[in-house]
Design a protein around this motif. Structure first.
Motif, PDB file in Angstrom:
ATOM      1  N   CYS A   1      -4.448  -0.706  -5.002  1.00 41.23           N
ATOM      2  CA  CYS A   1      -4.352  -1.960  -4.265  1.00 41.23           C
ATOM      3  C   CYS A   1      -5.565  -2.850  -4.445  1.00 41.23           C
TER       4      CYS A   1
ATOM      5  N   MET B   1      -9.611   4.341  -0.345  1.00 45.72           N
ATOM      6  CA  MET B   1      -8.614   4.216   0.720  1.00 45.72           C
ATOM      7  C   MET B   1      -7.997   5.596   0.942  1.00 45.72           C
TER       8      MET B   1
ATOM      9  N   ASP C   1      -0.884   3.304  -4.016  1.00 46.44           N
ATOM     10  CA  ASP C   1      -0.623   2.120  -4.840  1.00 46.44           C
ATOM     11  C   ASP C   1      -1.953   1.423  -5.106  1.00 46.44           C
TER      12      ASP C   1
ATOM     13  N   HIS D   1      -9.609   0.874  -3.935  1.00 51.97           N
ATOM     14  CA  HIS D   1      -8.398   1.672  -3.712  1.00 51.97           C
ATOM     15  C   HIS D   1      -8.730   3.159  -3.602  1.00 51.97           C
TER      16      HIS D   1
ATOM     17  N   HIS E   1       0.862  -1.184   0.000  1.00 51.40           N
ATOM     18  CA  HIS E   1       0.000   0.000   0.000  1.00 51.40           C
ATOM     19  C   HIS E   1       0.897   1.231   0.000  1.00 51.40           C
TER      20      HIS E   1
ATOM     21  N   CYS F   1      -3.991   6.183  -0.005  1.00 55.75           N
ATOM     22  CA  CYS F   1      -3.134   5.103  -0.493  1.00 55.75           C
ATOM     23  C   CYS F   1      -2.818   5.385  -1.959  1.00 55.75           C
TER      24      CYS F   1
HETATM   25 CU   LIG Z   1      -4.209   0.612  -0.723  1.00 58.18          CU
END
Ligand SMILES: [Cu+2]
Lengths: 626, 202
Positions: A611, A618, A609, A615, A570, A607
């Motif tokens: 994920c 996030m 990346d 995502h 992450h 976040c």
């Molecule tokens: Cu993430």
């Protein structure tokens, strides 16, 4: 005149090389298939290392070593920033040239890679499980760590020699004193712990003030020895390009490291100054950075038999030892021959006065012919580096005539010229510097790329050329752009590494002092004006999510990625954070984002990346109170 | 019929029954059932094993990753502690093993029949229980889940393969389960064999 003459000699051969007719098929790796070889290319002035698959030449990864890497926060976060600590302070860049692969019994063992930092002398160890830099040691009493890091046969030691001789210990002396002997070089023996790979400086040897260029260590019968090229034996200090090119011969320094160790054990080395840092990144803990002081220094006069100079024509660059350990090939970058020394002859004559032509700082200088095994005549222009295919052939890169020449050991006959595009420096054969070359692929690592790719402004990517050397005639397969300057490379068969690569950091082994292993432990702890956020990440949320701090607080986000799934890092970034870039936190890892809470307001963090399906969700907020 | 039930079983079959008892002990150490999940982003596969007393991932972190996938659709977390049956299942197996040893010592055909009935009843109950857990996991979803597909349930198959969204779930007996089925087969074989021997001797 000489260049024109030689150029003529080279042309006939150069015209014979062409792209193999089925080259595309031979470099094609179908979707889902894997490459045969890992190629690790140093990045030169990028200070990093890149990982390619061969034969496809696909770029897999950039491993940050001596340069900060905003992509994943290397060199910025509280865990890794001390990796770049030196006695000069925080040095977030370097010039990285030579990659060495760890060896056991002269064969690649797939444990570690080592890389030098030329500018601020340092040496790094990269772990081949995590493909991450785990240790950086500074080399004291050195300037320009170029002839580094070359390993002995069982990786007992890494050698590191000074490129720029300087006063040792450092002193402000008139620069013209260079030629009066006030400038010196050092050869450092960096010990590698066979189990952990931990690095330590065991011994330095004070050597005459030349420029030490490259090195390679012996194998088999020459196990005890390492060889260093030197240039500027003239000790010129003005207009060096002219001054350092006067002598017909410079030297290859033959160094008996086993003897040096003996002398150390006999107490013949003395305590010497020199401060240096050693920065070690234990698995999933912050860097342990220690400042160390003093080394053991050996003077060649106190240890007879430790060093010999072998004259080698004209400003030798590379010094390469063939797989049998018998031949030491010099790359006389201004020479018209490729000189090859014989280790057996060196052993024969080294202590016979009639084979000596003098002494420099108590180091015997042998006669050129006394150790010479043979010369490859008129091979090309500007021979630099040589690697071996294990089938009796050597391949030498030629900078000036932009080609790789294949020649036969023993007969010293050139058998093939392979053009390179353009100005090839190092070249690399899979396992080609070890005792056991795998011998199928060769890459030429080029400095100039004009007209090979679409132009992209003044600076073009540098490039590498891939050749298949498995048949009688080497064949060009492809060329590909590289990251930074592809200075040197180690290529390792994939089967040696791929199954050992780490997939996660087991959370239960995470020893980070600020790690939390359960969402229930997520919390915000205030200690005066410092706020510590113990934070977790898992698809697709943070805990704690909303946070309140006060303007001016120093906030440490200790972020633990709770995932235990391969390829699910992450990211963590805070809007407008001026000192920290992105962090990528691997599964099971804890990393720390330091943030000075700015003026009151609402600041998002998220976040970075991609994920999961959620995502984009996030994300959360920090409220900064007045 | 009564004659068959009271018949003393042959030496050979008696040894076979001892073998069954010993073989059943291995079920403590082998997974009974295996559910595998295949999805594009899991090329290495994901799986779950059901043992006599626990549920685990096929590899160390599979269960955690299955639960991570499941949380999107609001499925309850799969952990051994949420299945109380796993607490007494080892005793049920112990009872079967005990029965095999008793039969070895008291070699009568009616005990074989009892064994068959036990395994069949326990098998049916067990499969029903397994189905019920699958049903509950697949249907009792958190209404606040991030992903709600109207009308969609995520009950894995009892036996065989089934596609659910982008995941193919397959459910098959593992070594422990195969041994339990084999036990049933051996007992039926012994019964058949005893009946045949009786018919021949007549
Ligand atoms: Cu993430």
């Amino acid at each position: 005149m000489i260049f024109i003459g030689l150029g003529y000699g080279c042309k006939g051969g150069a015209a014979t090389a062409a792209l193999a007719s089925d080259a595309a098929k031979r470099v094609y790796v179908a979707p889902g298939e894997k490459d045969e070889v890992y190629a690790f290319l140093s990045g030169g002035f990028s200070g990093q290392m890149s990982v390619y698959g061969i034969p496809s030449a696909r770029l897999f990864k950039i491993i940050p070593v001596f340069s900060v890497f905003p992509e994943n926060g290397y060199g910025y976060d509280e865990e890794t920033k001390n990796m770049l600590r030196t006695t000069h302070g925080y040095v977030p860049w370097d010039d990285s040239h030579h990659i060495e692969a760890s060896m056991t019994d002269g064969k690649q063992d797939g444990r570690w890679l080592f890389l030098n930092a030329n500018n601020t002398p340092r040496l790094a160890r990269i772990d081949l499980k995590s493909f991450e830099t785990k240790e950086i040691i500074e080399i004291p009493n050195s300037a320009g760590n170029h002839a580094s890091p070359f390993a002995t046969e069982n990786t007992e030691y890494l050698m590191a020699a000074t490129r720029f001789s300087v006063p040792i210990p450092q002193a402000s002396v008139p620069i013209e004193n260079f030629s009066k002997g006030d400038f010196k070089g050092t050869v450092s023996m960096v010990k590698v712990d066979p189990k952990s790979g931990r690095l330590s400086i065991e011994l330095q040897i004070l050597v005459p003030g030349f420029d030490y260029d490259l090195s390679h260590c012996g194998k088999g019968k020459s196990h005890d020895w390492c060889f260093f090229t030197s240039y500027n034996s003239e000790q010129a200090y003005k207009m060096i390009e002219v001054g350092a090119s006067k002598n017909d011969k410079d030297y290859i320094l033959a160094f008996n490291w086993v003897r040096a160790k003996q002398c150390l054990d006999q107490g013949k080395a003395s305590n010497f100054g020199g401060e240096y840092y050693r920065n070690y990144l234990p698995e999933n803990q912050p860097v342990i950075s220690e400042k160390l002081s003093g080394v053991k220094m050996l003077q060649p006069k106190d240890c007879p038999g430790v060093m010999y100079y072998m004259p080698t024509p004209k400003s030798p660059h590379g010094t390469d030892v063939d797989p049998t350990g018998e031949y030491i090939v010099g790359g006389g970058k201004l020479a018209t021959v490729i000189p090859v020394h014989s280790f057996s002859k060196l052993m024969d004559v080294k202590d016979k006065p009639e084979h000596r032509s003098g002494m420099i700082m108590d180091i015997p200088v042998l006669k050129y012919e006394s150790t010479l095994a043979g010369e490859v005549k008129k091979p090309c222009l500007g021979p630099l580096h040589t690697e071996f295919d294990g089938k009796g052939y050597a391949y030498t890169s030629c900078f000036v005539s932009s080609e790789v020449v294949k020649w036969e050991l023993g007969t010293w006959e050139v058998v093939q010229h392979l053009p390179a595009y353009y100005s090839v420096g190092h070249l690399s054969i899979v396992g080609g510097s070890s005792k056991d070359p795998y011998g199928k692929y060769l890459i030429a690592l080029n400095k100039i790329t004009k007209d090979r790719y679409l132009p992209v402004g003044m600076e073009l990517p540098q490039s590498a050329q891939l050749y298949d050397i498995s048949g009688g005639k080497a064949e060009l397969l492809s060329d590909f752009p590289t990251v930074g300057e592809p200075h040197y490379s180690q290529m390792i068969p994939a089967k040696l590494l791929m199954d050992k690569a780490a997939k996660i950091y087991p959370l239960e082994e995470n020893k980070h002092p600020y790690a939390i292993k359960n969402e229930k432990d997520a919390r915000v702890v205030r200690e005066g004006n410092t706020v510590r956020v113990y934070m977790t990440q898992i698809r697709s949320h943070f805990k704690p999510d909303t946070i309140e701090v006060r303007s001016g607080d120093t906030v440490f986000f200790h972020v633990t990625n709770l995932e235990q799934d391969f390829d699910i890092p992450h990211g963590f970034a805070v809007g407008g954070a001026p000192e920290m870039p992105n962090l990528l936190i691997m599964p099971g890892q804890t990393r720390t984002f330091k943030w000075k809470a700015p003026k009151p307001g609402i600041y998002p963090f998220y976040c970075t990346d991609f994920c999961s399906a959620l995502h984009q969700e996030m994300q959360q907020y920090i409220r900064v109170l007045p | 019929m009564q004659e068959l039930l009271l018949k003393k079983i042959s030496k050979m079959n008696r040894l076979l029954i001892l073998g069954v008892g010993l073989l059943l002990i291995s079920v403590y150490f082998l997974p009974i059932w295996h559910i595998s999940l295949a999805a594009p982003q899991y090329p290495e596969g994901l799986g779950m094993k059901i043992w006599i007393d626990k549920i685990t991932g096929s590899s160390t972190y599979d269960l955690q990753n299955i639960n991570l996938l499941n949380h999107y659709i609001g499925m309850h977390e799969i952990v051994s502690e949420s299945v109380p049956e796993l607490l007494f299942m080892p005793y049920v197996l112990g009872f079967l093993i005990f029965g095999a040893f008793v039969t070895f010592l008291l070699p009568r055909v009616y005990l074989i029949v009892l064994g068959i009935l036990n395994i069949v009843i326990l098998g049916i109950l067990g499969m029903y229980d397994f189905w019920r857990w699958e049903y509950n996991y697949g249907h009792n979803l958190n209404p606040d889940a991030p992903i709600v597909v109207p009308g969609m349930a995520y009950q894995p198959p009892l036996l065989g393969c089934k596609e659910m969204l982008n995941i193919t779930a397959c459910s098959f007996p593992s070594w422990g389960g195969i041994i339990l089925f084999a036990t049933l087969g051996i007992l039926v074989f012994i019964l058949w064999n005893e009946k045949r021997r009786m018919d021949v001797s007549k």
